[in-house]
Design an enzyme around this catalytic site. Structure first.
Site, PDB file in Angstrom:
ATOM      1  N   GLN A  46       7.598  17.508  -8.366  1.00 20.63           N
ATOM      2  CA  GLN A  46       6.382  17.923  -9.244  1.00 20.63           C
ATOM      3  C   GLN A  46       6.117  19.387  -8.729  1.00 20.63           C
ATOM      4  OE1 GLN A  46       3.044  15.211 -10.327  1.00 20.63           O
ATOM      5  NE2 GLN A  46       2.097  16.337  -8.638  1.00 20.63           N
ATOM      6  N   LEU A 100      -8.800   7.915  -4.530  1.00 21.56           N
ATOM      7  CA  LEU A 100      -8.512   9.010  -3.712  1.00 21.56           C
ATOM      8  C   LEU A 100      -8.016   8.413  -2.261  1.00 21.56           C
ATOM      9  CD1 LEU A 100     -11.243  11.651  -4.549  1.00 21.56           C
ATOM     10  CD2 LEU A 100      -9.067  11.393  -5.330  1.00 21.56           C
ATOM     11  N   HIS A 101      -7.492   9.160  -1.446  1.00 18.97           N
ATOM     12  CA  HIS A 101      -6.948   8.921  -0.134  1.00 18.97           C
ATOM     13  C   HIS A 101      -7.141  10.210   0.723  1.00 18.97           C
ATOM     14  CE1 HIS A 101      -2.998  10.288  -1.230  1.00 18.97           C
ATOM     15  NE2 HIS A 101      -3.001   9.347  -1.893  1.00 18.97           N
ATOM     16  N   SER A 113      -0.223   7.215  -0.309  1.00 19.05           N
ATOM     17  CA  SER A 113      -0.147   7.261  -1.580  1.00 19.05           C
ATOM     18  C   SER A 113      -1.209   6.134  -2.138  1.00 19.05           C
ATOM     19  CB  SER A 113       1.285   6.850  -2.188  1.00 19.05           C
ATOM     20  OG  SER A 113       1.472   6.451  -3.497  1.00 19.05           O
ATOM     21  N   SER A 114      -1.755   6.312  -3.576  1.00 23.81           N
ATOM     22  CA  SER A 114      -2.372   5.593  -4.002  1.00 23.81           C
ATOM     23  C   SER A 114      -1.520   4.176  -4.142  1.00 23.81           C
ATOM     24  CB  SER A 114      -3.026   5.985  -5.529  1.00 23.81           C
ATOM     25  OG  SER A 114      -3.683   7.101  -5.059  1.00 23.81           O
ATOM     26  N   HIS A 148      -5.526  13.319  -0.789  1.00 25.20           N
ATOM     27  CA  HIS A 148      -6.020  14.057  -1.784  1.00 25.20           C
ATOM     28  C   HIS A 148      -7.271  14.879  -0.868  1.00 25.20           C
ATOM     29  CE1 HIS A 148      -5.012  10.497  -4.066  1.00 25.20           C
ATOM     30  NE2 HIS A 148      -4.437  11.295  -4.967  1.00 25.20           N
TER      31      HIS A 148
HETATM   32  P1  AMP Z   1      -1.984  11.948  -7.439  1.00 30.22           P
HETATM   33  O1  AMP Z   1      -3.522  11.491  -7.592  1.00 30.22           O
HETATM   34  O2  AMP Z   1      -1.193  10.900  -6.856  1.00 30.22           O
HETATM   35  O3  AMP Z   1      -1.532  12.308  -8.760  1.00 30.22           O
HETATM   36  O4  AMP Z   1      -1.944  13.238  -6.449  1.00 30.22           O
HETATM   37  C1  AMP Z   1      -2.836  14.190  -6.792  1.00 30.22           C
HETATM   38  C2  AMP Z   1      -2.320  15.313  -5.811  1.00 30.22           C
HETATM   39  O5  AMP Z   1      -2.410  14.829  -4.377  1.00 30.22           O
HETATM   40  C3  AMP Z   1      -0.841  15.878  -6.085  1.00 30.22           C
HETATM   41  O6  AMP Z   1      -0.666  17.178  -5.790  1.00 30.22           O
HETATM   42  C4  AMP Z   1      -0.183  14.816  -4.981  1.00 30.22           C
HETATM   43  O7  AMP Z   1       0.946  15.687  -4.504  1.00 30.22           O
HETATM   44  C5  AMP Z   1      -1.172  14.841  -3.825  1.00 30.22           C
HETATM   45  N1  AMP Z   1      -0.957  13.889  -2.813  1.00 30.22           N
HETATM   46  C6  AMP Z   1      -0.592  12.463  -3.086  1.00 30.22           C
HETATM   47  N2  AMP Z   1      -0.782  12.083  -1.968  1.00 30.22           N
HETATM   48  C7  AMP Z   1      -0.483  12.916  -0.853  1.00 30.22           C
HETATM   49  C8  AMP Z   1      -0.129  13.063   0.459  1.00 30.22           C
HETATM   50  N3  AMP Z   1       0.171  11.938   1.140  1.00 30.22           N
HETATM   51  N4  AMP Z   1      -0.291  14.259   1.243  1.00 30.22           N
HETATM   52  C9  AMP Z   1      -0.476  15.303   0.507  1.00 30.22           C
HETATM   53  N5  AMP Z   1      -0.850  15.467  -0.870  1.00 30.22           N
HETATM   54  C10 AMP Z   1      -0.913  14.346  -1.622  1.00 30.22           C
END
Ligand code: AMP
Length: 283
Positions: free
Chosen positions: A150, A30-31, A182-183, A34
Site C-alpha cells: 500500500q 486504533l492501536h 493490526s485492528s 496508529h
Molecule cells: P488502517 O487503519 O489499518 O488502515 O491503518 C492506518 C495506517 O496505520 C496505515 O498507514 C497502516 O499502514 C498503519 N499501520 C497499521 N498497523 C500498523 C503497525 N502495526 N505498525 C505501523 N503502522 C501501522
C-alpha cells in the site's frame, strides 16, 4: 482534539491551521501502530490531523467491511492522547454522494500480490487517499510499513499525479511476541493468537539465513514455509521475496529486498513484511 465530520466544516477550519499540516489516515480501532504515526505527525507538524474512515470501496464483496471493528469513542480518546489536534470522521455518503463516478487506478506496484488477491482493493485505497489529501490538504502524510505494498502504491500515485504531499513511511509496530499490530488481530481466537507469531519468526529466520550467506530466495522460502508449518491452523496465501521498490520477485538477495507474507489463520487474513538486505549492505 476537535472532531470534524462535514467537508464544509473542514474547509472553513483548515485555513487557520498552523503549517505544516501532518496527516494520518486510518480506518480506526486504533492501536499502538496508529499511535506511533500520530505522535510522529505531532512532532513534525504545526497541526496534526488524523482521519477515521472505514472505506467501503477498498473491501471486496466477501470481505469484512460490515464486521470491521469500530469504536469511535475510544479512538477519539487515544488520538487525543497521541497529540492529534483534529480528527476528521466523514460519513460515507459525504465522501461518496449519489452520482459519484471517479476512480484512481494505479498499475505497477498495485498489480501483484494483494492486487491479485483483492481485485479493486488498491483502486479503492488510491481513490480514498487522494480524496482525503484533497480535502485535508496536508503537507505530509504518514503511513505504516505494515502495509508495505500500500505504501509503495501511494508513493507511485503521489509521484505520477504530482500530488504535493510528502509521504512518510514508518516502521511496523509489533506486539512483544513479534505479531504485527493490526485492528484485525481482534478477530483471532486465543489459539490462533498463539500461533500468529510464527509469521514474524519466519521473517526473522530469512534474515538470519541471509546473514549466514544464503541468498537464493528458493532456499530461504523453503525454510520459511517450514517455520510457518509449525502453526497448525495457518494457510499461506503468498510468501515472496521481492525488489523493495518494484515488488517484482527476486531469485537472489543481491540488493535491498522485501519479504511479503499473507496468511489465513482460521477466518482471519493477516499480512506482514520484512526488509532483507544483502550481507555486504548490513552494518
Ligand atoms: P488502517 O487503519 O489499518 O488502515 O491503518 C492506518 C495506517 O496505520 C496505515 O498507514 C497502516 O499502514 C498503519 N499501520 C497499521 N498497523 C500498523 C503497525 N502495526 N505498525 C505501523 N503502522 C501501522
Amino acid at each position: 482534539v476537535i472532531t470534524i465530520q462535514t467537508r464544509e466544516e473542514l474547509l472553513r477550519l483548515r485555513q487557520e491551521w498552523p503549517r505544516p499540516v501532518g496527516f494520518v489516515p486510518t480506518m480506526g480501532y486504533l492501536h499502538e501502530g496508529h499511535l506511533v504515526l500520530m505522535r510522529r505527525a505531532r512532532q513534525e507538524s504545526g497541526t496534526a490531523v488524523a482521519s477515521i474512515f472505514v472505506n467501503p470501496t477498498q473491501f471486496g464483496p466477501n470481505e469484512d467491511y460490515f464486521t470491521y471493528p469500530r469504536d469511535l469513542e475510544r479512538d477519539a480518546w487515544l488520538a487525543e492522547s497521541a497529540g492529534i489536534d483534529v480528527l476528521f470522521i466523514p460519513p460515507v455518503d459525504d465522501v461518496y454522494p449519489v452520482g459519484y463516478a471517479t476512480r484512481v487506478e494505479v498499475d505497477g506496484p498495485a498489480l501483484p500480490w494483494e492486487g491479485e488477491r483483492r481485485p479493486g482493493h488498491f483502486r479503492g485505497v488510491a481513490t480514498i487517499v487522494l480524496k482525503l489529501f484533497n480535502m485535508v490538504q496536508p503537507d505530509a502524510a504518514y503511513f505504516g510499513e505494515k502495509d508495505y505494498q500500500q505504501l509503495q502504491v501511494i508513493r507511485q500515485m503521489v509521484e505520477d499525479l504530482n500530488v504535493p504531499v510528502h509521504v512518510v513511511g514508518c516502521p511496523t509496530v509489533r506486539e512483544a511476541d513479534g505479531l504485527a499490530m493490526s485492528s484485525r488481530n481482534s478477530y483471532l481466537t486465543p489459539k490462533e493468537r498463539h500461533q500468529a507469531p510464527a509469521i514474524h519468526r519466519a521473517l526473522e529466520k530469512a534474515q538470519e539465513m541471509v546473514n549466514d550467506g544464503i541468498v537464493d530466495t528458493w532456499s530461504i522460502s523453503r525454510v520459511m514455509y517450514e517455520v510457518l508449518a509449525q502453526a497448525k491452523d495457518m494457510r499461506v496465501d503468498y510468501l515472496t521475496i521481492v525488489d523493495a521498490r518494484t515488488l517484482e520477485e527476486m531469485d537472489l538477495v543481491d540488493r535491498e529486498a522485501r519479504i511479503l507474507a499473507a496468511v489465513h489463520l482460521g477466518r482471519t487474513r493477516l499480512i506482514d513484511n520484512f526488509t532483507l538486505l544483502p550481507p555486504q549492505q548490513r552494518s
